[in-house]
Design an enzyme around this catalytic site. Structure first.
Site, short mmCIF file in Angstrom:
data_model
loop_
_atom_site.label_atom_id
_atom_site.label_comp_id
_atom_site.label_asym_id
_atom_site.label_seq_id
_atom_site.Cartn_x
_atom_site.Cartn_y
_atom_site.Cartn_z
N GLU A 193 38.18 31.59 50.83
CA GLU A 193 37.98 30.32 50.12
C GLU A 193 39.24 29.45 50.07
O GLU A 193 39.18 28.30 49.66
CB GLU A 193 37.54 30.60 48.67
CG GLU A 193 36.13 31.15 48.52
CD GLU A 193 36.08 32.67 48.55
OE1 GLU A 193 36.98 33.28 49.18
OE2 GLU A 193 35.15 33.25 47.96
N TRP B 14 35.08 43.70 53.06
CA TRP B 14 34.47 43.84 51.73
C TRP B 14 33.30 44.81 51.71
O TRP B 14 32.55 44.90 52.67
CB TRP B 14 33.95 42.50 51.24
CG TRP B 14 35.00 41.52 50.83
CD1 TRP B 14 35.25 40.32 51.42
CD2 TRP B 14 35.94 41.64 49.75
NE1 TRP B 14 36.27 39.69 50.76
CE2 TRP B 14 36.72 40.46 49.74
CE3 TRP B 14 36.18 42.62 48.79
CZ2 TRP B 14 37.72 40.25 48.80
CZ3 TRP B 14 37.19 42.41 47.87
CH2 TRP B 14 37.94 41.24 47.88
P1 AMP Z 1 39.02 37.59 51.87
O1 AMP Z 1 38.24 36.45 51.33
O2 AMP Z 1 38.18 38.58 52.59
O3 AMP Z 1 40.18 37.12 52.65
O4 AMP Z 1 39.59 38.39 50.63
C1 AMP Z 1 40.37 37.79 49.65
C2 AMP Z 1 40.75 38.79 48.59
O5 AMP Z 1 41.54 39.84 49.16
C3 AMP Z 1 41.59 38.25 47.47
O6 AMP Z 1 40.81 37.58 46.49
C4 AMP Z 1 42.24 39.52 46.94
O7 AMP Z 1 41.35 40.24 46.11
C5 AMP Z 1 42.48 40.31 48.20
N1 AMP Z 1 43.84 40.05 48.72
C6 AMP Z 1 44.19 39.20 49.70
N2 AMP Z 1 45.52 39.25 49.93
C7 AMP Z 1 46.03 40.14 49.06
C8 AMP Z 1 47.35 40.63 48.77
N3 AMP Z 1 48.42 40.24 49.47
N4 AMP Z 1 47.48 41.54 47.78
C9 AMP Z 1 46.42 41.96 47.07
N5 AMP Z 1 45.14 41.55 47.30
C10 AMP Z 1 44.96 40.64 48.27
#
Ligand code: AMP
Length: 541
Positions: A331, A445
């Protein structure tokens, strides 16, 4: 009074125009699915993207606003789609190849894809699904071997598709706020939600990524794109690279540690990106590698899940490689924060420096973050007060595709990320938890709610809840906590997996089962996942 500057739309094809004019001989290297090395220049990318745009317009009658799907690995044809589809005014919809059949069917029909470009090695999965796709008129096959055949209707080889098209017509004129690309992200109930990027948001994100404080991309670099092109446009690195004249190295499906290391060495790669699971594997493989002296990799961007501090430390101390952590989401295009040290950190001990680099980092320009506590108060930047992370900015979603979702936005218009954390006095974000009921395994996910519903449909199960448990390689894996209908019943992991497999991708299946008499509940009767995580940590689940 208005400024008196020209109106010059920031469009994705203009990134390629610039790369072609200024860096015509820069290379794009692809290691194709069959391991062949393919190398061509920005000029070839430009001309072939123009041919592809023409073929889309004249062979498929693609017009502004149409959706064109891709189901492909990282390589030059996929890159051509990144530019040519927006060049027609259509939207490049990159489909995640790791999703289950049910999710893929939903995504293609929800997006209303008009055509899908599919890698030959991925075609078998699509052949069974094609009859369920309501809008797809043609399939264009990428990297097809000579004798390739498929039952997909209206299938055509990519090279045949573009062969006779001209390479010298103009891109379609679009508004910079028009959509150029779309990725789906997981919804908590299992049905994915579409995120629609604009030309302007992608352009400005690419500029930010190239700044030295952030992804630090320049014409000096040879960048290996280890994030799949179906994940948030490979974090925008392909657009940033072409804007800066960097050499791009695209590894297709060769993301396992040994081939990845081989590509880094052979292609003299100095920068890369990837999720922690990839770097965990590479670290283990590097320890055994003899050619470490030939390694030119100096730093990599890591995100998608928290990078363990020990791994940041080990890469730095054992190999002199800097792991630069970034946080963001589908997002948020995706980069929202990024963690680099500041000059005044130079006097800190190595341990203190690693602690800072293990934080999720400072917000990037064009983006603002804040922490909102459970009481609805905006938290001070004290490194202690914890709450939900909210974000706003140029490349942050304002609404999901075809969905009204007020619950995802605050009353004053910030996007509610579902991540929980704090921000310290220097503006570094630290993620401490997650409110969204999702598990992230190897960067992909898993919806705990979707798993719970499916497990509870098993005839032996009375009640089930699913939580994330920590895993060294995958970051998180699902644990199913189950109450059986009859105390004497036996339910094995294999039996449950066989029951769930038609509905889920393999990686989404539970890692472990834990049988209990009663699942902990909150005062309002919801599964108490915090308590379950605590019980698991204490060895009681
Ligand atoms: P996505 O939309 O699949 O890219 O996932 C995003 C989610 O991944 C975020 O809202 C976090 O929960 C997790 N996430 C992404 N980058 C990090 C990071 N560097 N450290 C911890 N969680 C992360």
């Amino acid at each position: 009074m208005q400024g008196l500057m020209m109106h010059y739309p920031l469009t994705v094809p203009s990134i390629l125009d610039y790369g072609y004019r200024v860096f015509p001989n820069k290379e794009i290297i692809s290691i194709l699915p069959d391991k062949t090395r393919h190398c061509y220049t920005y000029t070839d990318l430009y001309k072939r993207s123009k041919k592809l745009m023409n073929a889309l317009q004249h062979r498929l009658h693609v017009k502004q606003g149409d959706m064109i799907g891709t189901y492909a690995w990282n390589h030059y044809q996929h890159l051509e789609l990144y530019f040519a589809v927006p060049g027609t005014g259509a939207v490049c919809h990159t489909i995640n190849i790791r999703l289950s059949a049910i999710q893929t069917e939903f995504i293609v029909n929800n997006a209303e894809d008009k055509a899908i470009f599919v890698d030959a090695t991925l075609v078998p999965f699509f052949e069974n699904l094609a009859p369920l796709f309501a809008t797809v008129e043609a399939y264009i096959i990428l990297n097809a071997p000579k004798d390739f055949t498929t039952s997909l209707p209206n299938a055509i080889d990519y090279e045949d598709f573009i062969a006779d098209a001209p390479d010298d017509t103009d891109w379609v004129t679009v508004d910079e706020n028009d959509a150029c690309a779309m990725c789906y992200t997981s919804g908590t109930t299992g049905l994915p939600k579409g995120v629609l990027y604009s030309h302007r948001s992608s352009w400005l994100h690419a500029v930010m990524m190239s700044l030295p404080n952030y992804a630090d991309t320049s014409a000096e670099d040879r960048i290996l794109v280890g994030v799949p092109q179906f994940h948030v446009m490979a974090w925008g690195i392909p657009y940033a690279a072409v804007l800066c004249g960097a050499v791009l190295v695209l590894p297709s499906s060769h993301l396992h540690p040994d081939p990845f290391i081989e590509i880094i060495i052979n292609e003299r790669v100095n920068k890369a990106n990837g999720v922690p699971t990839i770097w965990q594997g590479i670290y283990a493989a590097l320890k055994k590698h003899e050619a470490i002296d030939t390694f030119l990799l100096k730093e990599f961007l890591v995100g998608g899940a928290a990078m363990p501090p020990t791994l940041i430390n080990n890469f730095q101390n054992e190999f002199g490689i800097k792991a630069v952590q970034a946080w963001g989401m589908t997002e948020t295009s995706p980069v929202g924060t990024l963690s680099r040290l500041q000059p005044h950190h130079a006097s800190l001990s190595d341990q203190e420096k690693i602690k800072i680099r293990a934080l999720q980092g400072q917000e990037v320009p064009c983006v603002e973050i804040r922490i909102v506590t459970e009481d609805g108060i905006i938290a001070p930047r004290d490194g202690k007060t914890v709450g939900e992370i909210q974000i706003k900015g140029v490349w942050v979603i304002s609404s999901y595709f075809k969905t009204i979702s007020h619950e995802n936005f605050s009353a004053d218009g910030w996007f509610k990320t579902g991540d929980v954390g704090n921000i310290n006095e220097e503006g570094y974000l630290q993620i401490t938890d997650r409110t969204k009921d999702l598990i992230k395994s190897g960067g992909e996910w898993i919806s705990s709610v979707a798993l719970e519903v499916a497990i509870m449909a098993h005839p032996k199960v009375k009640e089930a809840s699913v939580i994330a448990i920590p895993d060294e390689l995958w970051t998180e894996r699902p644990l199913a906590v189950i109450v059986l209908k009859n105390a004497g019943d036996i339910l094995s992991l294999e039996e449950l997996d066989a029951f769930l497999l038609p509905l889920f991708a393999k990686y989404q299946l539970p890692e472990k089962l834990s049988f209990v008499h009663e699942i902990p509940k909150t005062s309002v009767g919801k599964f108490d996942k915090k308590e379950m995580r605590r019980l698991y940590a204490d060895g009681k689940l």
